[in-house]
Design a protein around this motif. Structure first.
Motif, short mmCIF file in Angstrom:
data_model
loop_
_atom_site.label_atom_id
_atom_site.label_comp_id
_atom_site.label_asym_id
_atom_site.label_seq_id
_atom_site.Cartn_x
_atom_site.Cartn_y
_atom_site.Cartn_z
N HIS A 66 -20.55 85.66 -55.96
CA HIS A 66 -20.93 84.71 -54.91
C HIS A 66 -22.44 84.50 -54.90
N LEU A 67 -23.18 85.59 -54.90
CA LEU A 67 -24.64 85.53 -54.81
C LEU A 67 -25.25 84.88 -56.05
N VAL A 68 -24.82 85.30 -57.23
CA VAL A 68 -25.38 84.76 -58.46
C VAL A 68 -25.06 83.27 -58.58
N PHE A 69 -23.83 82.90 -58.23
CA PHE A 69 -23.44 81.49 -58.29
C PHE A 69 -24.32 80.64 -57.37
N VAL A 70 -24.53 81.11 -56.14
CA VAL A 70 -25.37 80.35 -55.21
C VAL A 70 -26.77 80.19 -55.76
N ASN A 71 -27.29 81.21 -56.39
CA ASN A 71 -28.65 81.12 -56.94
C ASN A 71 -28.73 80.15 -58.12
N ILE A 72 -27.69 80.08 -58.92
CA ILE A 72 -27.67 79.07 -59.99
C ILE A 72 -27.56 77.68 -59.38
N HIS A 73 -26.69 77.53 -58.36
CA HIS A 73 -26.49 76.24 -57.69
C HIS A 73 -26.21 75.15 -58.72
N PRO A 74 -25.11 75.28 -59.46
CA PRO A 74 -24.94 74.43 -60.64
C PRO A 74 -24.53 72.98 -60.39
N PHE A 75 -24.08 72.68 -59.16
CA PHE A 75 -23.62 71.31 -58.89
C PHE A 75 -24.60 70.59 -57.98
N ASN A 76 -24.49 69.29 -57.94
CA ASN A 76 -25.37 68.50 -57.07
C ASN A 76 -25.03 68.67 -55.60
N ASP A 77 -23.79 69.04 -55.29
CA ASP A 77 -23.39 69.32 -53.91
C ASP A 77 -22.09 70.11 -53.96
N GLY A 78 -21.74 70.73 -52.84
CA GLY A 78 -20.52 71.50 -52.76
C GLY A 78 -20.65 72.93 -53.22
N ASN A 79 -21.88 73.39 -53.51
CA ASN A 79 -22.07 74.74 -54.04
C ASN A 79 -21.68 75.84 -53.05
N GLY A 80 -22.06 75.68 -51.78
CA GLY A 80 -21.73 76.70 -50.80
C GLY A 80 -20.24 76.82 -50.59
N ARG A 81 -19.57 75.67 -50.40
CA ARG A 81 -18.13 75.68 -50.18
C ARG A 81 -17.39 76.36 -51.34
N ILE A 82 -17.76 75.97 -52.57
CA ILE A 82 -17.02 76.51 -53.71
C ILE A 82 -17.45 77.94 -54.04
N ALA A 83 -18.65 78.35 -53.65
CA ALA A 83 -19.06 79.74 -53.84
C ALA A 83 -18.18 80.67 -53.02
N ARG A 84 -17.88 80.26 -51.77
CA ARG A 84 -17.03 81.10 -50.91
C ARG A 84 -15.59 81.09 -51.40
N LEU A 85 -15.13 79.96 -51.95
CA LEU A 85 -13.81 79.93 -52.58
C LEU A 85 -13.78 80.81 -53.82
N LEU A 86 -14.82 80.75 -54.63
CA LEU A 86 -14.90 81.55 -55.85
C LEU A 86 -14.80 83.04 -55.52
N GLU A 87 -15.53 83.48 -54.52
CA GLU A 87 -15.50 84.88 -54.11
C GLU A 87 -14.07 85.31 -53.77
N LYS A 88 -13.39 84.50 -52.97
CA LYS A 88 -12.03 84.85 -52.56
C LYS A 88 -11.05 84.73 -53.71
N TRP A 89 -11.22 83.74 -54.55
CA TRP A 89 -10.36 83.56 -55.73
C TRP A 89 -10.44 84.80 -56.62
N PHE A 90 -11.64 85.34 -56.81
CA PHE A 90 -11.80 86.57 -57.60
C PHE A 90 -11.07 87.73 -56.92
N LEU A 91 -11.20 87.85 -55.61
CA LEU A 91 -10.49 88.91 -54.89
C LEU A 91 -8.99 88.81 -55.11
N VAL A 92 -8.46 87.59 -55.08
CA VAL A 92 -7.02 87.39 -55.29
C VAL A 92 -6.62 87.79 -56.70
N GLU A 93 -7.45 87.44 -57.69
CA GLU A 93 -7.16 87.82 -59.06
C GLU A 93 -7.03 89.34 -59.21
N LYS A 94 -7.84 90.07 -58.47
CA LYS A 94 -7.89 91.52 -58.64
C LYS A 94 -7.00 92.27 -57.64
N LEU A 95 -6.76 91.69 -56.45
CA LEU A 95 -6.07 92.42 -55.39
C LEU A 95 -4.74 91.81 -54.98
#
Length: 250
Positions: A161-190
Motif C-alpha cells: 500500500h505504502l510503496v504503491f502510493v509513493n509511486i502514484h503510477p496513475f493520473n488519478d484513482g491512486n488512493g482508491r486502488i491502493a486501498r483495494l490493492l492492500e485488501k486484495w493481497f490480504l485475500v490472496e494470502k488469508l
C-alpha cells in the motif's frame, strides 16, 4: 481488546455472515474509501443505494459505483498486474478519459495534503514510473507464491500500500486502488473473509493520522526512508479492532 493478530483475524473469520453480507460490507468499504478522496455521499445512504436499490443523483453514485465494480472484479479474479490494470480501468471510468484508464502516467505528479492544499510529497519521476511499478509487481508476485505467517501478511500488505502510493503510477484513482490493492493481497494470502476487514473505515476515521503516517517516509521519492514506515504499517492491524457495522450505524 485482543492483542494477538491471529486471534483478531479469527474474530473476522468467525463473524456470522449472510448471503448479502459481501454487498453490504463492500458498500461500506467503497464509500469510506471514496470519502477519503472527498466524495460527499454519506455511507448509510450509499449502503441503502446498493442494498435497497434506492436511486440518487448520478453525480453522487457514479464514482463510488465504479469503485464497487472494481471490488467485485477483484473478488472474482486473482491478483495479477494485468487484473490490477483492469481494475483501475473500472475505478477510473468517471475519473479519467478512456486513454488514461488502466494506463501508467507519463507526466510528473505532486500530491497535495488533503486538508491544506500544500505539497505533501513528490511521487516517482515520470521517466521511472514504469520501472518502479514493474519492480513492485515482481515483488507482489513473489510474495503471493511464498508461505507467510500472519504478521508477515499484514506487514507486506501495508508495505505494498505504502510503496504503491509513493509511486502514484496513475493520473488519478491512486488512493482508491491502493486501498483495494492492500485488501486484495490480504485475500490472496488469508482467504475470502479478508474482504470483511474494516480497513477503509478505519483509515477514514483516522484520516489525518493516515496521511501523516504516509508522509513520514519522506517528501521526495528518491529520498524515501522506509525505516520510518512503522507508524503506517501498524495501522492495518489496528483495523481488526473496528466493530462490524450494521445497516444504519455505518
Amino acid at each position: 481488546m485482543k492483542s494477538n493478530l491471529f486471534e483478531n483475524f479469527e474474530a473476522v473469520r468467525n463473524q456470522g455472515l449472510e448471503p448479502h453480507s459481501f454487498t453490504f460490507y463492500t458498500s461500506v468499504s467503497v464509500m469510506f474509501s471514496s470519502k477519503i478522496e472527498g466524495e460527499v455521499m454519506d455511507v448509510d445512504s450509499y449502503v441503502k443505494h446498493k442494498i435497497l436499490n434506492i436511486e440518487y443523483l448520478p453525480n453522487l453514485t457514479e464514482k463510488p459505483n465504479d469503485l464497487y465494480e472494481a471490488y467485485l472484479f477483484a473478488k472474482e479474479n486473482k491478483l495479477t498486474k494485468e487484473n490490477f490494470l483492469l481494475a483501475h480501468k473500472l475505478i477510473a471510468a468517471h475519473l479519467l478519459p478512456a486513454k488514461q484508464q488502466g494506463v501508467l502516467r507519463t507526466a510528473e505528479m505532486l500530491i497535495m495534503e488533503h486538508n491544506t492544499g500544500r505539497i505533501q510529497f513528490e511521487a516517482a519521476m515520470a521517466n521511472t514510473v514504469k520501472v518502479e511499478f514493474n519492480k513492485l509487481w515482481k515483488d507482489i508476485a513473489d510474495l503471493i507464491k511464498q508461505n507467510l505467517d500472519m504478521e508477515e501478511v499484514f506487514y507486506y500488505a501495508s508495505m505494498i500500500h505504502l510503496v504503491f502510493v509513493n509511486i502514484h503510477p496513475f493520473n488519478d484513482g491512486n488512493g482508491r486502488i491502493a486501498r483495494l490493492l492492500e485488501k486484495w493481497f490480504l485475500v490472496e494470502k488469508l482467504g475470502e473473509k479478508a474482504w470483511y476487514i474494516q480497513s477503509e473505515k478505519y483509515y477514514y476515521n483516522h484520516v489525518d493520522k493516515y496521511y501523516r503516517n504516509l508522509s513520514k517516509v519522506g517528501m521526495f521519492y528518491n529520498e524515501l526512508d522506509y525505516s520510518k514506515a512503522l507508524p503506517f504499517l501498524l495501522m492495518l492491524p489496528d483495523c481488526l479492532n473496528v466493530d462490524f457495522p450494521g445497516l444504519g450505524d455505518v
